[in-house]
Design a protein around this motif. Structure first.
Motif: not given
Ligand code: SF4
Length: 149
Positions: A22-28, A89-92, A96-99, A120-124
């Motif tokens: 459940g992310g924005c796909n940026g890390c993917d 990334g920060n999400c797991p 991050d922005v979803f929290n 860490p990183g958004c995204p790394p």
């Molecule tokens: S860490 Fe940033 S880039 Fe990666 S899934 Fe979360 S919001 Fe998207």
């Protein structure tokens, strides 16, 4: 014969499965970049798998949405032991922005499955993801003793 060849190859390779919970796909996208000629993931003996049953390393992206609170453990259980989880990334880690207030994410992922390394990183950057895989993946292979099936 084919099984013997497969086992021989797997003794010197690292197989990763990307799990987006459940992310924005940026890390993917950064993980996909590792497959490009610039990074050429396979030159390090690292291969991307769709099937967690074939994985040494689960690359976890995303902030753990509602449906993933159950699915995460289910997929984790499918990967053979010993397995390594790398949170990308920060999400797991934080959502991050979803929290945010009104959001429905359940990070950190470590509340649901063991996480061995976090980037860490958004995204790394792809290079950071690659370094993390190489830091923990060989141990997964060594621990498995390849491969007492
Ligand atoms: S860490 Fe940033 S880039 Fe990666 S899934 Fe979360 S919001 Fe998207």
């Amino acid at each position: 014969m084919l099984d013997a060849v497969k086992d021989a190859v797997r003794k010197s390779s690292i197989h990763v499965c990307v799990v987006n919970c459940g992310g924005c796909n940026g890390c993917d996208v950064e993980v996909v970049a590792l497959l490009s000629p610039r990074y050429d993931l396979e030159q390090y003996g690292i291969y991307v798998q769709n099937n967690p049953r074939e994985a040494d390393v689960l690359l976890l992206t995303g902030a753990v949405t509602e449906q993933w609170t159950d699915n995460l453990k289910r997929i984790y259980d499918k990967a053979p032991e010993p397995k390594i989880v790398v949170a990308v990334g920060n999400c797991p880690q934080s959502g991050d922005v979803f929290n945010q207030e009104g959001g429905h994410v359940h990070a950190p992922a470590s509340n649901f499955i063991p996480v061995d390394a976090a980037i860490p990183g958004c995204p790394p950057r792809p290079s950071e993801i690659l370094e993390a895989i190489l830091a923990v993946g060989p141990q997964a292979i060594a621990d498995r003793g390849r491969e007492e099936k």
